[in-house]
Scaffold this active site. Sequence first.
Site, PDB file in Angstrom:
ATOM      1  N   PHE A  39       0.830  -1.212   0.000  1.00 43.19           N
ATOM      2  CA  PHE A  39       0.000   0.000   0.000  1.00 43.19           C
ATOM      3  C   PHE A  39       0.868   1.268   0.000  1.00 43.19           C
ATOM      4  CE2 PHE A  39      -1.674   2.776   3.597  1.00 43.19           C
ATOM      5  CZ  PHE A  39      -2.311   3.676   2.749  1.00 43.19           C
ATOM      6  N   LEU A  50      10.668  -0.608   3.176  1.00 41.37           N
ATOM      7  CA  LEU A  50       9.289  -0.718   3.672  1.00 41.37           C
ATOM      8  C   LEU A  50       8.832  -2.160   3.846  1.00 41.37           C
ATOM      9  CD1 LEU A  50       9.387   2.241   2.437  1.00 41.37           C
ATOM     10  CD2 LEU A  50       6.976   1.972   2.009  1.00 41.37           C
ATOM     11  N   TYR A  81       5.760  -7.897  16.984  1.00 41.22           N
ATOM     12  CA  TYR A  81       5.908  -6.907  15.907  1.00 41.22           C
ATOM     13  C   TYR A  81       6.640  -5.668  16.433  1.00 41.22           C
ATOM     14  CZ  TYR A  81       4.726  -3.631  12.183  1.00 41.22           C
ATOM     15  OH  TYR A  81       4.793  -2.703  11.174  1.00 41.22           O
ATOM     16  N   LYS A  87      10.363  -4.348  15.306  1.00 41.27           N
ATOM     17  CA  LYS A  87      10.616  -3.001  14.776  1.00 41.27           C
ATOM     18  C   LYS A  87      11.629  -2.250  15.655  1.00 41.27           C
ATOM     19  CE  LYS A  87       8.394  -2.713  10.943  1.00 41.27           C
ATOM     20  NZ  LYS A  87       9.089  -2.348   9.698  1.00 41.27           N
TER      21      LYS A  87
END
Length: 339
Positions: A25, A90, A163, A167
């Site tokens: 996206f 990304l 998650y 990160k």
Amino acid sequence: MVAMKNKAKDHNPHPRVLITGGAGFIGSHLAEALLNRGCQVTIIDDLSTGNFDNVAHLVPHPEFKYAIDTINNEGLMDRMVSECEMVYHLAAAVGVHLIVEKPIHTNQINIMGTEIILRTSARYGVKVLVTSSSEVYGRGNNVPFSENDDVVLGPTVQSRWSYAASKMVDEFMALAYFREKGLPVVIVRLFNTIGPRQVGHYGMVVPRFIGQALRGEQLTVYGDGQQSRCFLDIRDAVRALIVLAEEPKAVGQVFNVGSIQEVTIFELACKVLQTVGREAIPENIAFMSYDQAYMAGFEDMRRRVPDISKIRDLIGWEPQYTLEQALEHIVAGYEAQIG
Ligand code: UDP
């Protein structure tokens, strides 16, 4: 025409860019914007959460190239990184549903993949913008979240936190490469971002609500609906990424990028209904418990608001689109598709 193109490139600090996760996206919108800036754009995407349809319209562009492969293919990454001046990293396993269901995949892509990007970029001295996430603020309850705030995560038995942890590791690694190897890195913590091409099946609330609203279904609000978020228009997000990537003073730093227009999820449901021309009445909304929606013991963030003073002070960026404008833009896109 050719002269014009070259002129654009002269003013462009990174004429050749690589976007990992470029069929996703955000990546696909970024690819489009960078092509419009006169860059040569190469993307790599394994199509795990990305979709080739997102970039199919870019394929005829003479400056656009793509590879359908994983960023864990180090040989390929080495070649691709060596051919560019800037990497927008990304590629990631994203979306709460996917992370809860496939924790091994999450760590393989989000940790090992980023390590490969940083290692190959350091080999060629190629600048990297690493996209992190507001998830790293964990269950902190500061409002707004500021880049140097302490971080509190939940226990490891709840895969939801993997998650955020992955990160955080990405951020630590990027900063380590900056300090030890002098690799120019910029870290961006993206808050909730919305726009055309975002899909609902990985959990994201806005495309889910819009899909439900357009199909005439009830909108499923999880919990009591009083949890809040700030939703950034993709056009604002892309502008922030490009300006930060091109700003020398941003190197070695972490930036929040998000909207500061806070809305509860219940209010969001009402706005979505209104945007598609349906009434914001209780019959059009269904409440669902978190246990039913995710898994037992799932912990949601009550509020998530970014402090954007750091990026504002450095490059003068702030959102230009309101939530209402972003929703209109997305719904108009769906309606154009349906015809
Ligand atoms: N949410 C909801 N209905 C849905 C999907 C999500 O009420 O169909 C809620 C979710 O529980 C959360 C908020 O909307 O409170 C934002 O969820 P999303 O997964 O989009 O983003 P994040 O939780 O990562 O901010």
